[in-house]
Design an enzyme around this catalytic site. Structure first.
Site, PDB file in Angstrom:
ATOM      1  N   GLU A  49       5.431   2.692  13.353  1.00 53.31           N
ATOM      2  CA  GLU A  49       4.290   2.509  12.449  1.00 53.31           C
ATOM      3  C   GLU A  49       3.343   3.708  12.502  1.00 53.31           C
ATOM      4  O   GLU A  49       2.799   4.113  11.484  1.00 53.31           O
ATOM      5  CB  GLU A  49       3.538   1.215  12.779  1.00 53.31           C
ATOM      6  CG  GLU A  49       4.267  -0.046  12.331  1.00 53.31           C
ATOM      7  CD  GLU A  49       4.474  -0.109  10.815  1.00 53.31           C
ATOM      8  OE1 GLU A  49       3.631   0.422  10.073  1.00 53.31           O
ATOM      9  OE2 GLU A  49       5.481  -0.687  10.382  1.00 53.31           O
ATOM     10  N   TYR A 132      -4.531  -1.507   9.475  1.00 52.64           N
ATOM     11  CA  TYR A 132      -3.191  -1.620   8.901  1.00 52.64           C
ATOM     12  C   TYR A 132      -2.123  -1.652  10.004  1.00 52.64           C
ATOM     13  O   TYR A 132      -1.242  -2.517  10.025  1.00 52.64           O
ATOM     14  CB  TYR A 132      -2.888  -0.466   7.921  1.00 52.64           C
ATOM     15  CG  TYR A 132      -1.409  -0.429   7.659  1.00 52.64           C
ATOM     16  CD1 TYR A 132      -0.820  -1.431   6.884  1.00 52.64           C
ATOM     17  CD2 TYR A 132      -0.583   0.505   8.268  1.00 52.64           C
ATOM     18  CE1 TYR A 132       0.552  -1.480   6.705  1.00 52.64           C
ATOM     19  CE2 TYR A 132       0.783   0.464   8.100  1.00 52.64           C
ATOM     20  CZ  TYR A 132       1.346  -0.533   7.309  1.00 52.64           C
ATOM     21  OH  TYR A 132       2.696  -0.596   7.151  1.00 52.64           O
ATOM     22  N   ASP A 150       0.327  -1.644   2.847  1.00 49.80           N
ATOM     23  CA  ASP A 150       0.596  -0.206   2.765  1.00 49.80           C
ATOM     24  C   ASP A 150       0.840   0.083   1.280  1.00 49.80           C
ATOM     25  O   ASP A 150       0.662  -0.808   0.447  1.00 49.80           O
ATOM     26  CB  ASP A 150       1.772   0.212   3.659  1.00 49.80           C
ATOM     27  CG  ASP A 150       3.117  -0.328   3.186  1.00 49.80           C
ATOM     28  OD1 ASP A 150       3.155  -1.053   2.169  1.00 49.80           O
ATOM     29  OD2 ASP A 150       4.130  -0.018   3.828  1.00 49.80           O
ATOM     30  N   CYS A 202      10.907  -2.430  -6.300  1.00 47.91           N
ATOM     31  CA  CYS A 202       9.647  -2.327  -7.036  1.00 47.91           C
ATOM     32  C   CYS A 202       9.065  -0.930  -6.797  1.00 47.91           C
ATOM     33  O   CYS A 202       7.990  -0.763  -6.241  1.00 47.91           O
ATOM     34  CB  CYS A 202       8.686  -3.427  -6.573  1.00 47.91           C
ATOM     35  SG  CYS A 202       7.308  -3.658  -7.690  1.00 47.91           S
ATOM     36  N   CYS A 209      13.394  -4.294 -12.187  1.00 46.42           N
ATOM     37  CA  CYS A 209      13.042  -5.717 -12.319  1.00 46.42           C
ATOM     38  C   CYS A 209      14.281  -6.606 -12.491  1.00 46.42           C
ATOM     39  O   CYS A 209      14.277  -7.757 -12.054  1.00 46.42           O
ATOM     40  CB  CYS A 209      12.090  -5.916 -13.489  1.00 46.42           C
ATOM     41  SG  CYS A 209      10.579  -4.941 -13.334  1.00 46.42           S
ATOM     42  N   CYS A 212      15.311  -7.967  -9.254  1.00 41.45           N
ATOM     43  CA  CYS A 212      14.209  -8.312  -8.349  1.00 41.45           C
ATOM     44  C   CYS A 212      14.212  -9.806  -8.019  1.00 41.45           C
ATOM     45  O   CYS A 212      14.287 -10.636  -8.930  1.00 41.45           O
ATOM     46  CB  CYS A 212      12.885  -7.925  -8.990  1.00 41.45           C
ATOM     47  SG  CYS A 212      11.478  -8.423  -7.995  1.00 41.45           S
ATOM     48  N   CYS A 218       6.606 -12.768 -11.631  1.00 38.13           N
ATOM     49  CA  CYS A 218       5.865 -11.515 -11.768  1.00 38.13           C
ATOM     50  C   CYS A 218       5.106 -11.435 -13.089  1.00 38.13           C
ATOM     51  O   CYS A 218       5.704 -11.395 -14.163  1.00 38.13           O
ATOM     52  CB  CYS A 218       6.832 -10.347 -11.631  1.00 38.13           C
ATOM     53  SG  CYS A 218       5.986  -8.763 -11.718  1.00 38.13           S
TER      54      CYS A 218
END
Ligand code: SF4
Length: 357
Positions: A49, A132, A150, A202, A209, A212, A218
């Protein structure tokens, strides 16, 4: 506050998708291994991270492998020499992260018995861990229902809920959505699923899409504005700063380098001596007396807040020349890969341009 069908439906759709399509990442415990009882190593999760802040997965992979091969535990990293860690980090950028990485490892090893705290709050008390990173480590390493954010998560949420407020003003709204959607069941897998969705389907310019797992939910897709979101406030133009770097190489191959001050850009890293960086080129300030040549080379580099252009001057000093700054490093121990990218660019540019070549 969680509210109803849509919130639960997002995790209900994403978790089975993640079980089948989770990215294979060197710091990740895949979902089938997690299900078999293998727990993530908080050290590896934390290290990844920190490395991933402002950096892509592709850029981080090799660094992560090298770091964990050389320092397999937080105790091993805590015991490392500062200069070794900075040299291993070279090229990854944002060098304050490397300095804080070491500080954090030493606090965990020295004050927490080598174990990372397992809550967001405990993690935030450590050097270099902001909100975060604390949320991401709490979720991924300890399966806490922490709301991760993020760039990938922001994009997915802005589209799912058709948030048209531009970034960064939209951040509080997106964060509230992230909190609402985070499930109690498998929150660590859910966090990684949203990140993976943003990274693989995405995506910024052309969201896929059609494949997805949350297409039915969405709003941006339904309104035909998916690729336009998230909107972003126009960025201010970056100023340009100028400076000079001095590359001195003796006939025996030794090169003149200095460790930059801890504070400031490239802090603690090895580099060529140089002038300050300013709007107009600062006065010449060579680090030793020699015949300095200007072969017309210029390094260009972009930092977060400005562009930098550095004129590169070269000299082959006499063997007994005494530097006013820096020290000579024998050619045998000088590794260009231990320099930050900007300094490495100057070294590469100089090839073939040295006065005696
Ligand atoms: Fe993103 Fe399209 Fe999925 Fe919406 S449907 S989350 S825009 S990939």
């Amino acid at each position: 506050m969680r509210d109803g069908f849509l919130d639960d439906a997002v995790s209900a759709a994403l978790l089975p998708w993640y079980d089948r399509h989770a990215r294979n990442l060197p710091w990740r415990v895949p979902p089938e291994a997690l299900a078999a009882g293998i727990l993530p190593d908080p050290y590896r999760v934390w290290l990844s991270e920190i490395m991933l802040q402002q950096t892509t997965v592709a850029a981080v992979r090799d660094y992560f492998q090298r770091f964990t091969a050389r320092w397999p535990t937080v105790a091993a990293l805590a015991a490392a020499e500062d200069a070794e860690v900075m040299a291993e980090w070279a090229g990854l950028g944002y060098y304050a992260r490397a300095r804080n990485l070491l500080k954090c490892a030493r606090v965990v090893a020295g004050e927490h018995g080598g174990r990372f705290p397992d809550t967001e709050e405990g993690l935030r008390s450590l050097p270099g861990i902001g909100p975060y990173t604390a949320a991401a480590v709490a979720a991924i390493a300890f399966d806490r229902p922490a709301a991760v954010m993020d760039g990938n998560v922001e994009r997915v949420l802005a589209r799912l809920f058709a948030v048209e407020t531009p970034l960064p003003a939209a951040k509080p709204e997106l964060r509230a959505l992230s909190e609402r959607l985070t499930p109690e069941d498998r929150p660590g897998c859910y966090a990684q699923a949203v990140m993976d969705l943003g990274a693989t389907i995405c995506t910024p310019r052309a969201p896929a899409c059609g494949i997805c797992p949350v297409i039915e939910l969405c709003r941006a897709r339904a309104e035909g504005i998916a690729a336009d979101l998230p909107r972003k406030a126009p960025k201010a133009a970056k100023p340009t700063r100028l400076g000079i770097v001095y590359l001195a190489r003796r006939r025996d191959g030794a090169v003149l380098l200095e460790t930059r001050p801890d504070k400031g850009l490239l802090g603690g890293m090895l580099g060529w001596p140089g002038t300050d960086w300013a709007e107009t080129e600062p006065p010449d300030a060579p680090p030793l007396s020699a015949e300095w040549h200007d072969p017309g080379l210029e390094v260009r580099h972009t930092f977060t807040h400005f562009h930098l252009r550095l004129r590169v001057l070269l000299a082959v000093p006499e063997p007994d020349a005494t530097p006013r700054r820096g020290t000579f490093h024998p050619r045998a121990t000088f590794r260009p890969s231990s320099l930050p990218t900007l300094m490495r660019k100057a070294w590469n540019l100089a090839e073939g341009a040295w006065p005696q070549d």
